[in-house]
Motif scaffolding. Structure first.
Motif, short mmCIF file in Angstrom:
data_model
loop_
_atom_site.label_atom_id
_atom_site.label_comp_id
_atom_site.label_asym_id
_atom_site.label_seq_id
_atom_site.Cartn_x
_atom_site.Cartn_y
_atom_site.Cartn_z
N PHE A 1 -41.21 -82.92 -7.54
CA PHE A 1 -39.91 -83.43 -8.00
C PHE A 1 -38.73 -82.76 -7.28
O PHE A 1 -37.60 -83.23 -7.40
N LEU A 2 -39.00 -81.64 -6.61
CA LEU A 2 -37.90 -80.85 -6.04
C LEU A 2 -37.50 -81.42 -4.68
O LEU A 2 -37.87 -80.93 -3.62
N GLY A 3 -36.70 -82.49 -4.71
CA GLY A 3 -36.26 -83.17 -3.50
C GLY A 3 -35.11 -82.46 -2.81
O GLY A 3 -34.79 -81.30 -3.11
N PRO A 4 -34.43 -83.14 -1.89
CA PRO A 4 -33.34 -82.54 -1.11
C PRO A 4 -32.23 -81.93 -1.99
O PRO A 4 -31.57 -80.97 -1.58
N ALA A 5 -32.02 -82.47 -3.18
CA ALA A 5 -30.94 -81.97 -4.04
C ALA A 5 -31.17 -80.51 -4.46
O ALA A 5 -30.23 -79.82 -4.85
N TYR A 6 -32.42 -80.05 -4.37
CA TYR A 6 -32.73 -78.67 -4.78
C TYR A 6 -32.65 -77.69 -3.61
O TYR A 6 -32.64 -76.47 -3.83
N GLY A 7 -32.62 -78.20 -2.39
CA GLY A 7 -32.45 -77.34 -1.22
C GLY A 7 -33.59 -76.36 -0.98
O GLY A 7 -33.35 -75.24 -0.51
N ILE A 8 -34.82 -76.77 -1.25
CA ILE A 8 -35.97 -75.87 -1.08
C ILE A 8 -36.89 -76.46 -0.01
O ILE A 8 -37.29 -77.63 -0.09
N ASP A 9 -37.23 -75.64 1.00
CA ASP A 9 -38.11 -76.13 2.06
C ASP A 9 -39.57 -76.01 1.65
O ASP A 9 -39.90 -75.54 0.55
N ALA A 10 -40.48 -76.44 2.54
CA ALA A 10 -41.91 -76.43 2.23
C ALA A 10 -42.42 -75.02 1.95
O ALA A 10 -43.23 -74.81 1.04
N ALA A 11 -41.93 -74.03 2.73
CA ALA A 11 -42.38 -72.65 2.52
C ALA A 11 -41.99 -72.16 1.13
O ALA A 11 -42.78 -71.49 0.45
N GLY A 12 -40.78 -72.51 0.70
CA GLY A 12 -40.34 -72.10 -0.63
C GLY A 12 -41.16 -72.75 -1.73
O GLY A 12 -41.49 -72.11 -2.75
N VAL B 1 -44.95 -89.59 -15.73
CA VAL B 1 -43.50 -89.38 -15.77
C VAL B 1 -42.82 -90.03 -14.57
O VAL B 1 -41.79 -90.70 -14.69
N LEU B 2 -43.42 -89.84 -13.39
CA LEU B 2 -42.84 -90.43 -12.18
C LEU B 2 -42.81 -91.96 -12.26
O LEU B 2 -41.85 -92.60 -11.83
N PRO C 1 -42.45 -88.87 -4.31
CA PRO C 1 -43.46 -88.08 -5.02
C PRO C 1 -44.49 -88.90 -5.77
O PRO C 1 -45.62 -88.47 -5.95
N VAL C 2 -44.13 -90.09 -6.23
CA VAL C 2 -45.07 -90.89 -7.00
C VAL C 2 -46.26 -91.30 -6.14
O VAL C 2 -47.39 -91.41 -6.63
#
Length: 458
Positions: A67-78, A192-193, A281-282
Motif C-alpha cells: 500500500f505504500l505508494g509514491p505518497a509515502y516516499g519509501i524506496d524498495a530498500a526501505g 481490502v484492495l 498493489p491489487v
C-alpha cells in the motif's frame, strides 16, 4: 461395578475452577480415554486459532508495504527493511515465549500473548497514512514482531498436553494451522484492495482487531493451565553444547527461514522485479497468497514422508529441490519470464513447507538414536536414556525455532542488498542456491554419510 465406576471417575480429567489442571497423565491410557483426549483437543483448537492470528499479525507488513505508494516516499530498500524488522523481533522473542508457558501457564500466556497482538493491529490501523515518517513506520513494523513469538509458546504448550505417540500429529496440525496465517493475511489484503482500494492500508490491520479479541476471550474460556509444566534451563544449556543443535538450526534457517522470509518479501519482489505487470498493489495481492498457502498445507506432508522415508533423506532431497527451484527463479529473472518466475517461487514455498515438517521430525530422532546407542553400550538404562532424549529434543526445538525464524531476516536483507546493487533480485537468488547447496552438504555429511557415530534412523 462400583469400584470400576469410582476408578473411572477418579481418572477422568476435569480441570478444577480457574482452568488449572494439577493432575495430567497423558501417557496413561485410562486417563487419556476418560477425558484427557477431549481436553487436549479443546486446547489444540484454541491454540491453532491464536497461533494462526499471531502469524497473520507477524506477517502483516508483507501486505502493508504493498500500500505504500509514491505518497509515502519509501524506496524498495526501505520497504524490505520494514519487512525484515518484524522477522527479527519475532525470532528474538521465540525463546522467551517458549519459557513463558511453564512460568505463567499455557492458558494465561496464550490470553496475554493474544491480547498483546492488539497493540500492533490498532497502531497500524490508525497511524499509517501519507506523510507518516519512516521512523514511525519502522516502529510499527517492529511492534508487529510480537506475533512471531506466538508459534513458540503455542508449540511448547501443546507439546505438554499430548502423549508421546500423538505429539507428532498434534504439533504438525498446530504448526500447519498457524503457518496458514501467512496466506490468510495476504487474502485479507486482497479483500481490502479489491473493495476499499489502495488508500486504506489501516483496514487490513483493522480486520484483525475483533478477531484478536474473540481469540483471547476464547482462550480465557476454554483453555487450561498444566501446573506440572516446568522449564528445564539446564536442557537449554546442555543442548547448546551439542553440535547437532547448530547443524539443525542451520537446516531450519533453510526451511522455515525461507518460508517466512519469502512470505514477507514475495509481494514486494513481484512489484519491483516485474513493475510493468504489477503496476497496482491489487495485481500483486492476487498471487502472493498462493505460495504461503501451499507451503503451510504441505508441512504435515513433510512430517509424513519423514516417518516413512527418514527425515534426513527427505530434508536432503528437499534442499536439492529448493536449489533447483531457486535456479528456475534466477533463469526466469534473467529472461524476464513472469510465468516461469511465479512457478519457481511457488515451488520454493512448497518445498520449504515439506522441509519444515521433515526437519522438525529429525530433531527427536537424532536424540533418540543417540540415547539408544548409549544404552546399548552400557550407559543409562533405556528408559532413562529415552527421557534424556526427550528433554534435549524439546530444548533443541525451541532453539532451532528461534534461529530458523532469523532466516526470514536474512532473506529480506538479501533482497534489499540485491535490488540496491543490481536493480534485480538476481544476487539474492544466487545466494539462496548457494545456501541450499550448503544445507544439502550438511545433511549428507551429518546424517546420511556412513561414518562412526552417525545417528542411525534419522
Amino acid at each position: 461395578m462400583t469400584v470400576t465406576t469410582r476408578a473411572a471417575r477418579r481418572d477422568r480429567a476435569r480441570p478444577p475452577k480457574g482452568r488449572r489442571i494439577d493432575d495430567w497423565r497423558p501417557e496413561d491410557p485410562a486417563f487419556w480415554t476418560a477425558g484427557g483426549a477431549r481436553i487436549a483437543r479443546r486446547n489444540l483448537v484454541l491454540s491453532i486459532l491464536t497461533e494462526h492470528i499471531g502469524f497473520s499479525v507477524w506477517t502483516l507488513w508483507s501486505v502493508l508495504v504493498l500500500f505504500l505508494g509514491p505518497a509515502y516516499g519509501i524506496d524498495a530498500a526501505g520497504k524490505f527493511t520494514l519487512t525484515a524488522v518484524p522477522a527479527l523481533i519475532g525470532a528474538a522473542l521465540r525463546i522467551p515465549y517458549t519459557l513463558a508457558v511453564a512460568r505463567f501457564g499455557g492458558r494465561n500466556w496464550t490470553i496475554f500473548s493474544t491480547a498483546l497482538l492488539l497493540v500492533p493491529a490498532v497502531l497500524a490501523a490508525f497511524l499509517i497514512e501519507p506523510g507518516v515518517s519512516f521512523t514511525t513506520l519502522l516502529v510499527l513494523s517492529a511492534v508487529a514482531g510480537v506475533g512471531g513469538g506466538n508459534f513458540a509458546s503455542s508449540m511448547a504448550n501443546i507439546n505438554a498436553f499430548y502423549p508421546q505417540r500423538l505429539k507428532g500429529r498434534a504439533l504438525g496440525v498446530n504448526a500447519g494451522g498457524g503457518n496458514l496465517g501467512v496466506a490468510v493475511v495476504q487474502l485479507a489484503g486482497l479483500l481490502v484492495l479489491a473493495t476499499a482500494g489502495k488508500d486504506h492500508p489501516g483496514l487490513v490491520a483493522g480486520v484483525y482487531i475483533p478477531l484478536i479479541v474473540l481469540a483471547a476471550l476464547g482462550a480465557a474460556r476454554y483453555m487450561d493451565n498444566l501446573t506440572q509444566a516446568r522449564n528445564d534451563r539446564h536442557a537449554m544449556r546442555d543442548v547448546c553444547k551439542d553440535a547437532h543443535t547448530w547443524i539443525m538450526s542451520v537446516l531450519y534457517i533453510g526451511t522455515f527461514g525461507s518460508f517466512i522470509g519469502f512470505g514477507f518479501a514475495f509481494g514486494q519482489v513481484l512489484q519491483v522485479q516485474f513493475a510493468a505487470d504489477f503496476d497496482t498493489p491489487v495485481k500483486a495481492a492476487y498471487l502472493t497468497f498462493l505460495g504461503p498457502a501451499l507451503g503451510s498445507l504441505l508441512r504435515p506432508a513433510g512430517g509424513w514422508l519423514a516417518d516413512r522415508l527418514g527425515g534426513a533423506a527427505v530434508t536432503f532431497w528437499t534442499f536439492a529441490a529448493m536449489a533447483a527451484a531457486a535456479g528456475l527463479v534466477l533463469t526466469a529473472s534473467l529472461r524476464g519470464s513472469l510465468p516461469l518466475f511465479l512457478t519457481g517461487f511457488v515451488l520454493l514455498f512448497a518445498f520449504s513447507g515439506v522441509g519444515n515438517g521433515s526437519t522438525y521430525k529429525m530433531i527427536p530422532a537424532i536424540f533418540r538414536a543417540k540415547a539408544q546407542r548409549g544404552a546399548a553400550r552400557g550407559g543409562d538404562p533405556a528408559a532413562a536414556a529415552e527421557h534424556e532424549a526427550r528433554r534435549l529434543a524439546g530444548a533443541l526445538i525451541g532453539i532451532a525455532g528461534a534461529v530458523g525464524a532469523f532466516g526470514g531476516v536474512l532473506v529480506n536483507i538479501a533482497f534489499r542488498q540485491s535490488f540496491q546493487a543490481y536493480g534485480t533480485g538476481d544476487g539474492a537468488y544466487l545466494a539462496f542456491i548457494a545456501f541450499y547447496a550448503v544445507c544439502c552438504a550438511l545433511t549428507w555429511m551429518a546424517y546420511l554419510r556412513t561414518r562412526p557415530g552417525r545417528p542411525a534412523g534419522v
